[in-house]
Scaffold this motif. Structure first.
Motif, PDB file in Angstrom:
ATOM      1  N   VAL A  60      -7.407   6.262  -9.920  1.00 36.84           N
ATOM      2  CA  VAL A  60      -7.067   4.819  -9.735  1.00 36.84           C
ATOM      3  C   VAL A  60      -6.666   5.151  -8.318  1.00 36.84           C
ATOM      4  O   VAL A  60      -5.891   5.335  -8.437  1.00 36.84           O
ATOM      5  CB  VAL A  60      -7.254   4.565 -11.222  1.00 36.84           C
ATOM      6  CG1 VAL A  60      -8.655   4.854 -12.248  1.00 36.84           C
ATOM      7  CG2 VAL A  60      -6.027   4.246 -11.642  1.00 36.84           C
ATOM      8  N   CYS A  61      -6.954   4.472  -8.240  1.00 42.45           N
ATOM      9  CA  CYS A  61      -6.267   3.450  -6.840  1.00 42.45           C
ATOM     10  C   CYS A  61      -4.357   3.391  -7.622  1.00 42.45           C
ATOM     11  O   CYS A  61      -4.488   2.272  -8.331  1.00 42.45           O
ATOM     12  CB  CYS A  61      -6.604   1.876  -6.563  1.00 42.45           C
ATOM     13  SG  CYS A  61      -5.860   1.186  -4.827  1.00 42.45           S
ATOM     14  N   PRO A  62      -3.984   3.478  -6.620  1.00 45.23           N
ATOM     15  CA  PRO A  62      -2.320   3.452  -7.870  1.00 45.23           C
ATOM     16  C   PRO A  62      -1.714   2.284  -7.335  1.00 45.23           C
ATOM     17  O   PRO A  62      -0.836   1.457  -7.781  1.00 45.23           O
ATOM     18  CB  PRO A  62      -1.827   4.352  -6.021  1.00 45.23           C
ATOM     19  CG  PRO A  62      -2.384   4.466  -5.127  1.00 45.23           C
ATOM     20  CD  PRO A  62      -3.246   4.557  -5.840  1.00 45.23           C
ATOM     21  N   VAL A  63      -2.001   1.099  -6.167  1.00 44.66           N
ATOM     22  CA  VAL A  63      -2.114  -0.049  -6.110  1.00 44.66           C
ATOM     23  C   VAL A  63      -2.845  -0.804  -6.861  1.00 44.66           C
ATOM     24  O   VAL A  63      -2.289  -2.044  -7.799  1.00 44.66           O
ATOM     25  CB  VAL A  63      -2.445  -0.935  -4.419  1.00 44.66           C
ATOM     26  CG1 VAL A  63      -1.979  -1.847  -4.725  1.00 44.66           C
ATOM     27  CG2 VAL A  63      -1.500   0.456  -3.398  1.00 44.66           C
ATOM     28  N   CYS A  64      -4.231  -1.138  -7.334  1.00 46.21           N
ATOM     29  CA  CYS A  64      -4.664  -2.140  -8.049  1.00 46.21           C
ATOM     30  C   CYS A  64      -6.056  -0.951  -8.972  1.00 46.21           C
ATOM     31  O   CYS A  64      -6.587  -2.614 -10.266  1.00 46.21           O
ATOM     32  CB  CYS A  64      -5.562  -3.221  -6.783  1.00 46.21           C
ATOM     33  SG  CYS A  64      -7.253  -1.801  -6.951  1.00 46.21           S
ATOM     34  N   GLY A  65      -6.071  -0.266  -8.906  1.00 51.85           N
ATOM     35  CA  GLY A  65      -5.918   0.285 -10.246  1.00 51.85           C
ATOM     36  C   GLY A  65      -7.639   0.204 -10.411  1.00 51.85           C
ATOM     37  O   GLY A  65      -8.445   1.095 -11.334  1.00 51.85           O
ATOM     38  N   ALA A  66      -8.368   0.287  -9.404  1.00 45.99           N
ATOM     39  CA  ALA A  66      -9.434   0.578  -8.991  1.00 45.99           C
ATOM     40  C   ALA A  66     -10.185   2.338  -9.086  1.00 45.99           C
ATOM     41  O   ALA A  66      -9.128   2.288  -9.439  1.00 45.99           O
ATOM     42  CB  ALA A  66     -10.409  -0.474  -7.954  1.00 45.99           C
ATOM     43  N   PRO A  67     -11.048   2.215  -9.354  1.00 42.87           N
ATOM     44  CA  PRO A  67     -12.014   3.941 -10.206  1.00 42.87           C
ATOM     45  C   PRO A  67     -12.161   4.039  -8.101  1.00 42.87           C
ATOM     46  O   PRO A  67     -12.102   3.293  -7.287  1.00 42.87           O
ATOM     47  CB  PRO A  67     -12.964   3.708 -10.253  1.00 42.87           C
ATOM     48  CG  PRO A  67     -13.741   2.375 -10.261  1.00 42.87           C
ATOM     49  CD  PRO A  67     -12.172   1.342  -9.775  1.00 42.87           C
ATOM     50  N   THR A  86     -10.444   4.234   2.472  1.00 42.45           N
ATOM     51  CA  THR A  86      -9.792   2.836   1.848  1.00 42.45           C
ATOM     52  C   THR A  86     -10.152   2.129   0.345  1.00 42.45           C
ATOM     53  O   THR A  86     -11.141   1.916   0.334  1.00 42.45           O
ATOM     54  CB  THR A  86      -9.349   1.819   3.171  1.00 42.45           C
ATOM     55  OG1 THR A  86      -8.963   2.464   4.106  1.00 42.45           O
ATOM     56  CG2 THR A  86      -9.357   0.879   3.411  1.00 42.45           C
ATOM     57  N   CYS A  87      -9.600   1.619  -0.397  1.00 44.94           N
ATOM     58  CA  CYS A  87      -9.644   0.964  -1.577  1.00 44.94           C
ATOM     59  C   CYS A  87     -10.234  -0.151  -0.853  1.00 44.94           C
ATOM     60  O   CYS A  87     -10.062  -1.863  -0.980  1.00 44.94           O
ATOM     61  CB  CYS A  87      -8.667   0.554  -2.115  1.00 44.94           C
ATOM     62  SG  CYS A  87      -9.471  -0.091  -3.969  1.00 44.94           S
ATOM     63  N   ALA A  88     -12.082  -0.504  -1.329  1.00 48.46           N
ATOM     64  CA  ALA A  88     -12.497  -1.752  -0.713  1.00 48.46           C
ATOM     65  C   ALA A  88     -12.080  -3.011  -1.665  1.00 48.46           C
ATOM     66  O   ALA A  88     -12.551  -4.703  -0.864  1.00 48.46           O
ATOM     67  CB  ALA A  88     -13.839  -1.479  -1.707  1.00 48.46           C
ATOM     68  N   ALA A  89     -11.460  -2.769  -2.786  1.00 52.96           N
ATOM     69  CA  ALA A  89     -10.271  -3.741  -3.595  1.00 52.96           C
ATOM     70  C   ALA A  89      -9.492  -4.225  -3.288  1.00 52.96           C
ATOM     71  O   ALA A  89      -9.405  -5.538  -3.401  1.00 52.96           O
ATOM     72  CB  ALA A  89     -10.492  -3.602  -5.798  1.00 52.96           C
ATOM     73  N   CYS A  90      -8.583  -3.172  -2.975  1.00 49.33           N
ATOM     74  CA  CYS A  90      -7.302  -4.139  -2.136  1.00 49.33           C
ATOM     75  C   CYS A  90      -6.469  -3.496  -0.975  1.00 49.33           C
ATOM     76  O   CYS A  90      -5.856  -3.947  -0.329  1.00 49.33           O
ATOM     77  CB  CYS A  90      -5.887  -3.308  -2.740  1.00 49.33           C
ATOM     78  SG  CYS A  90      -5.333  -1.891  -3.380  1.00 49.33           S
ATOM     79  N   GLY A  91      -7.130  -2.281  -0.592  1.00 49.51           N
ATOM     80  CA  GLY A  91      -7.336  -2.468   0.855  1.00 49.51           C
ATOM     81  C   GLY A  91      -6.478  -1.073   1.120  1.00 49.51           C
ATOM     82  O   GLY A  91      -6.301  -0.868   2.607  1.00 49.51           O
ATOM     83  N   TYR A  92      -5.650  -0.907   0.013  1.00 51.22           N
ATOM     84  CA  TYR A  92      -4.843   0.285  -0.258  1.00 51.22           C
ATOM     85  C   TYR A  92      -5.183   1.717   0.902  1.00 51.22           C
ATOM     86  O   TYR A  92      -6.583   1.854   0.445  1.00 51.22           O
ATOM     87  CB  TYR A  92      -4.424   0.634  -1.251  1.00 51.22           C
ATOM     88  CG  TYR A  92      -3.912   2.506  -1.350  1.00 51.22           C
ATOM     89  CD1 TYR A  92      -2.845   2.785  -1.544  1.00 51.22           C
ATOM     90  CD2 TYR A  92      -4.311   3.225  -1.816  1.00 51.22           C
ATOM     91  CE1 TYR A  92      -2.254   3.162  -1.083  1.00 51.22           C
ATOM     92  CE2 TYR A  92      -3.957   4.560  -2.007  1.00 51.22           C
ATOM     93  CZ  TYR A  92      -2.768   4.949  -1.489  1.00 51.22           C
ATOM     94  OH  TYR A  92      -2.695   5.992  -2.003  1.00 51.22           O
ATOM     95  N   THR A  93      -4.879   2.639   1.397  1.00 50.06           N
ATOM     96  CA  THR A  93      -4.842   3.380   2.062  1.00 50.06           C
ATOM     97  C   THR A  93      -4.779   4.616   1.784  1.00 50.06           C
ATOM     98  O   THR A  93      -3.616   5.173   1.829  1.00 50.06           O
ATOM     99  CB  THR A  93      -5.375   3.758   3.832  1.00 50.06           C
ATOM    100  OG1 THR A  93      -5.725   2.644   4.667  1.00 50.06           O
ATOM    101  CG2 THR A  93      -5.795   5.023   4.817  1.00 50.06           C
TER     102      THR A  93
HETATM  103 FE    FE Z   1      -6.922  -0.890  -4.549  1.00 53.57          FE
END
Ligand code: FE
Length: 232
Positions: A218-225, A185-192
């Protein structure tokens, strides 16, 4: 009476994409606190975080519009408009946009759009509540609207500047599992990231373990690494 925040979480909202323009710059952002205040004349209110670029564009431009997002809107689309700042990215250049009376209207993944002239701005602390009178409105498609609860069920977390944002504690992180193909899970946006489905839009085939994804993904939702992801 005690203050139980869970009582507030029972409230219903929709999911909207609010757009504005001022000084030759335009932007759009996700907002859930958008509602009709009066029917005659039709007056609408939107609550926008003061830190957001769109906030200043509404204040300075005197107009705003909002698209009612379709239930079928991809999470990546919400990610673009909900988790990135228009100060850094030209978000509208990445969406299908039509020119309204005064501001751009996002017609992609939207079932209806309304444009309003700003009448009043009320200071609500972290947010400003902008009240406007609808000058134009149009149904774009017959689809169902995405609700805030529906979005929540799909994502687990709201953009941090949403009035209803409940902080990191809301992230539903599962206990670590020894299984090789566990979700992350992305800690920035919650995308799993679910290994079963992969991320085909970004070249990650279904069945790819998170550990095997290239480091520059990168996270496809928010771009986090990639290293912003937590197992679970
Ligand atoms: Fe994200």
């Amino acid at each position: 009476m005690a203050m139980d925040a869970k009582a507030l979480w029972t409230m219903s909202y929709g999911m909207y994409l609010v757009t504005a323009r001022a000084g030759g710059r335009a932007n759009g952002q996700i907002a859930n606190a958008v509602f009709q205040v009066t029917a005659e004349p039709p007056r609408m209110a939107v609550a926008i975080n003061k830190d957001n670029f769109t906030h200043d564009l509404i204040r300075d431009g005197g107009w705003f519009a909002f698209s009612v997002l379709a239930e079928t809107v991809p999470m990546e689309f919400i990610g673009l408009f909900g988790f990135k700042s228009g100060r850094d990215v030209d978000k509208l250049a990445q969406a299908t946009v039509r020119e309204g009376l005064h501001v751009p209207l996002v017609v992609e993944h939207a079932i209806a759009v309304t444009e309003a002239r700003l009448l009043q701005a009320a200071d609500a602390g972290t947010h400003t509540v902008f009240i406007g009178e609808a000058a134009g409105a149009e149904v774009l498609s017959a689809g169902a609207p995405l609700t805030y609860a529906g979005y929540h069920a799909r994502k687990g977390k709201a953009p941090k500047n949403a009035p209803t944002y409940r902080g990191e504690a809301e992230l539903q992180v599962q206990p670590p599992t020894p299984a090789a193909a566990s979700p992350w899970t992305c800690a920035a946006c919650g995308y799993t990231y679910d290994p079963e489905f992969g991320d085909p839009a970004n070249g990650i085939a279904p069945g790819t373990r998170f550990e095997d994804i290239p480091d520059d993904w990168v996270c496809p939702v928010c771009g986090a690494p990639k290293d912003a992801f937590l197992r679970g």
